[in-house]
Scaffold this active site. Structure first.
Site, mmCIF file in Angstrom:
data_model
loop_
_atom_site.group_PDB
_atom_site.id
_atom_site.type_symbol
_atom_site.label_atom_id
_atom_site.label_comp_id
_atom_site.label_asym_id
_atom_site.label_seq_id
_atom_site.Cartn_x
_atom_site.Cartn_y
_atom_site.Cartn_z
ATOM 1 N N GLU A 112 60.908 33.804 49.942
ATOM 2 C CA GLU A 112 61.820 32.757 50.349
ATOM 3 C C GLU A 112 62.543 33.173 52.062
ATOM 4 O O GLU A 112 63.518 31.728 52.837
ATOM 5 C CB GLU A 112 63.668 33.116 50.165
ATOM 6 C CG GLU A 112 64.466 34.504 50.704
ATOM 7 C CD GLU A 112 63.320 35.703 49.209
ATOM 8 O OE1 GLU A 112 61.945 35.318 48.829
ATOM 9 O OE2 GLU A 112 64.007 36.755 49.479
ATOM 10 N N GLY A 172 52.571 41.850 48.600
ATOM 11 C CA GLY A 172 53.754 42.509 49.378
ATOM 12 C C GLY A 172 53.867 43.926 49.096
ATOM 13 O O GLY A 172 53.020 44.037 48.936
ATOM 14 N N SER A 173 55.109 44.788 48.699
ATOM 15 C CA SER A 173 55.270 45.873 49.097
ATOM 16 C C SER A 173 54.237 45.791 47.291
ATOM 17 O O SER A 173 54.578 45.995 46.588
ATOM 18 C CB SER A 173 56.863 46.411 48.678
ATOM 19 O OG SER A 173 57.175 45.932 47.806
ATOM 20 N N GLY A 177 54.890 45.150 43.518
ATOM 21 C CA GLY A 177 53.434 45.092 42.570
ATOM 22 C C GLY A 177 54.041 46.060 41.479
ATOM 23 O O GLY A 177 54.019 45.646 40.451
ATOM 24 N N GLU A 202 47.530 43.000 45.556
ATOM 25 C CA GLU A 202 47.387 43.427 46.869
ATOM 26 C C GLU A 202 49.341 44.255 47.306
ATOM 27 O O GLU A 202 49.903 43.020 48.023
ATOM 28 C CB GLU A 202 46.843 42.364 47.947
ATOM 29 C CG GLU A 202 46.075 41.823 47.645
ATOM 30 C CD GLU A 202 44.361 42.690 47.980
ATOM 31 O OE1 GLU A 202 44.810 43.377 48.565
ATOM 32 O OE2 GLU A 202 43.420 42.091 47.530
ATOM 33 N N CYS A 256 49.761 44.732 56.901
ATOM 34 C CA CYS A 256 49.772 45.464 55.682
ATOM 35 C C CYS A 256 47.759 46.517 55.615
ATOM 36 O O CYS A 256 47.927 47.345 55.910
ATOM 37 C CB CYS A 256 49.524 45.426 54.551
ATOM 38 S SG CYS A 256 48.484 44.097 54.666
ATOM 39 N N SER A 272 39.149 41.783 58.979
ATOM 40 C CA SER A 272 39.363 41.024 57.875
ATOM 41 C C SER A 272 38.260 39.870 57.677
ATOM 42 O O SER A 272 38.242 38.861 59.432
ATOM 43 C CB SER A 272 40.960 40.156 57.816
ATOM 44 O OG SER A 272 41.441 41.221 57.712
HETATM 45 P P1 ADP Z 1 57.416 42.580 52.126
HETATM 46 O O1 ADP Z 1 58.198 43.749 51.755
HETATM 47 O O2 ADP Z 1 56.007 42.397 52.274
HETATM 48 O O3 ADP Z 1 58.376 41.172 52.028
HETATM 49 P P2 ADP Z 1 57.696 42.559 48.786
HETATM 50 O O4 ADP Z 1 57.677 42.505 48.233
HETATM 51 O O5 ADP Z 1 59.420 42.471 49.266
HETATM 52 O O6 ADP Z 1 57.189 42.420 49.871
HETATM 53 O O7 ADP Z 1 57.887 40.520 49.380
HETATM 54 C C1 ADP Z 1 57.040 40.215 48.681
HETATM 55 C C2 ADP Z 1 56.861 39.422 47.914
HETATM 56 O O8 ADP Z 1 57.262 39.412 46.944
HETATM 57 C C3 ADP Z 1 58.291 38.159 48.810
HETATM 58 O O9 ADP Z 1 57.671 36.749 48.020
HETATM 59 C C4 ADP Z 1 59.506 38.316 47.675
HETATM 60 O O10 ADP Z 1 60.191 37.319 47.825
HETATM 61 C C5 ADP Z 1 59.195 39.041 46.576
HETATM 62 N N1 ADP Z 1 59.342 39.879 45.940
HETATM 63 C C6 ADP Z 1 60.279 40.598 45.724
HETATM 64 N N2 ADP Z 1 61.070 41.090 44.982
HETATM 65 C C7 ADP Z 1 60.795 40.556 43.996
HETATM 66 C C8 ADP Z 1 60.735 40.592 42.552
HETATM 67 N N3 ADP Z 1 61.749 41.934 41.259
HETATM 68 N N4 ADP Z 1 59.924 40.211 41.550
HETATM 69 C C9 ADP Z 1 58.758 38.431 42.032
HETATM 70 N N5 ADP Z 1 59.250 39.011 43.516
HETATM 71 C C10 ADP Z 1 59.781 39.417 44.505
#
Ligand code: ADP
Length: 479
Positions: free
Chosen positions: A180, A231-232, A236, A253, A287, A442
């Site tokens: 978002e 993402g985180s 994951g 990832e 990352c 990369s």
């Molecule tokens: P970062 O800290 O790198 O932004 P996040 O894991 O928080 O990593 O976010 C990576 C993606 O996952 C973003 O698109 C975020 O909106 C989405 N995201 C965050 N929480 C959730 C969730 N519970 N389920 C699915 N997607 C999520």
């Protein structure tokens, strides 16, 4: 096209711009807090429609030839490059990275499209020497089906193409849920897929603030056969457990905690270049950014002095301004998190050699902390900001043990000019990727990915397409 021609405000579903309901949210420029665009919040309802569209489109897309798909992918690749300046500007506006880096990301992201357009033609199966005279055994590879791609803000273009290009080349269709925070780049490249000639429904981008709800919907839908996420680690793990009810394939990832080891036989100037390129890419918000700099005690003082000198020349500012090296952090929470790391390290004996201050609301000075120790919070967690902690070691064994002392296993780096040490250390590091005398690793031609808590699967290279294919064994009998 002009930048303004590539900014859209709603989801892209079945080849059309689609709004769902009246809810809206704002996309903010982190460099100055200004609203770039107000977009429709399609949420779970639009995700549902997109999955249906992708499922329908899959029935015919999977039957097309790889050569046909490659032609369209190559058109998309060319369109991305033709619109490099506009796409880079959108990226810098919504995620803050310096414009030069955004342009680099457009080229890097496009390269995956080209690579997988080609690679899709080489998803060979096998003919297996038979175990019985009247049978013939054959293996073919087939597209897994609809893929849900969930992507982060820090590489708003490349994190999409790394997933979507192999998926499309393999014959899958996709529903992309970009973050978002930076969905505008995703919408811009979705528009280019329309011009490139992808049939409606093959690529869908859904926009909404309800990350958890939309993610859960994708994980639990029986029509979606695979989730690919960057993402985180925390998210994951949520996606993995949510996907268990439908036994989905997963590519994850996740986070990293990259060690960067400088041995006493390293070329110090090259190692410093390596730290700069690895640590400060996207202002430290990737990352694979070096998280812990481990330096042999013999060269510790010399190395830190030189590093501080180079860092003192880095320019912090709006990514749109020429010559800026470090842009804003993505949001206030990111600033708070980095400040927390800094305060924690000072309270445990860390010393600031340079930096340490917040500038304005969203900017953090590049900061070097000496005397870093394993008790400090950033030893265990990803910093995701421009802090460089310096640790001391006295033997190879200690360096490797410190480097591996983390749950993460994504990227690692080390500098040495001794070839035996290079082999030994590279093999001992528990990481999916090792940069040896190199800080920038990369590329679309090599497998990117991690082990341990850094995830599952690889993106890029010949390995990157396998994650989007199922193996089918066919046994011809009674011959
Ligand atoms: P970062 O800290 O790198 O932004 P996040 O894991 O928080 O990593 O976010 C990576 C993606 O996952 C973003 O698109 C975020 O909106 C989405 N995201 C965050 N929480 C959730 C969730 N519970 N389920 C699915 N997607 C999520």
């Amino acid at each position: 096209m002009k930048t303004s021609d590539l900014i859209f405000d709603r989801s892209f579903v079945e080849g059309e711009w689609k709004a769902q309901g009246e809810a809206k949210f704002e996309i903010i420029n982190p460099a100055n807090g200004e609203i770039i665009k107000t977009v429709n919040d399609g949420g779970i309802a639009i995700t549902d429609k997109a999955v249906d569209a992708a499922f329908l489109a899959f029935q015919s897309w999977k039957k097309t030839t790889a050569k046909y798909r490659a032609k369209i992918l190559e058109k998309w690749h060319d369109l991305i490059l033709d619109n490099k300046d506009a796409l880079a500007e959108i990226m810098t506006l919504e995620c803050g990275k310096p414009l030069k880096e955004s342009k680099g990301e457009v080229s890097y992201g496009a390269a995956f499209v080209k690579w997988f357009a080609e690679e899709g033609k080489r998803t060979y199966g096998d003919i297996i020497p038979t175990h019985s005279e009247d049978r013939r055994l054959i293996v073919i590879k087939q597209a897994v089906g609809v893929v849900g791609a969930i992507t982060p803000w820090n590489f708003p273009l490349a994190m999409i193409t790394r997933k979507v290009a192999p998926a499309l080349a393999a014959g899958c269709t996709v529903v992309i849920r970009p973050t978002e925070e930076s969905p505008l780049t995703a919408l811009a490249i979705a528009y280019l897929t329309k011009i490139a000639g992808f049939p409606p429904g093959v690529i869908n981008v859904v926009i909404g603030k309800d990350a958890a709800g939309m993610g859960k919907f994708l994980c639990e839908s029986e029509k979606v056969k695979k989730i690919s996420f960057t993402g985180s680690t925390r998210v994951g793990q949520i996606l993995m457990s949510q996907s268990s009810s439908t036994l989905k394939k997963l590519s994850l990832e996740l986070g990293g905690n990259a060690p960067f080891i400088v041995f006493d036989d390293a070329d110090i100037d090259k190692a410093i270049d390596g730290v700069i390129v690895s640590k400060f890419r996207n202002s430290g918000q990737t990352c694979v950014c070096a998280n812990r700099i481990l330096i042999h005690e013999k060269i510790y003082d010399q190395f830190s002095k030189k590093l501080v000198k180079v860092i003192s020349k880095l320019k912090v500012g709006n990514g749109m301004d020429k010559d800026v090296n470090i842009g804003p952090m993505i949001n206030i929470n990111a600033i708070k998190k980095i400040k927390g790391f800094l305060e924690d390290s000072i309270s445990k004996g860390g010393k600031i050699l340079i930096g340490g201050k917040i500038i304005g609301k969203y900017f953090f000075e590049p900061t070097v902390i000496s005397n870093a120790s394993l008790e400090m919070n950033f030893s265990k967690e990803e910093i995701f900001g421009p802090i460089v902690p310096l640790y001391k070691f006295s033997s190879d064994k200690q360096a490797v043990s410190m480097a591996n002392d983390t749950n993460y296993g994504l990227a690692s780096y080390f500098y040495s000019q001794n070839v035996s040490r290079c082999w030994r250390v590279a093999e001992e590091l528990e990481y999916g990727m090792v940069g040896i005398n190199e800080g920038l690793i990369s590329t679309e031609v090599a497998p990117f990915g991690g082990i341990k808590f850094s995830g599952i699967g690889r993106e890029g290279s010949k390995y990157g397409i396998e994650d989007y294919l199922d193996v089918k064994y066919m046994c011809f009998g009674n011959i």
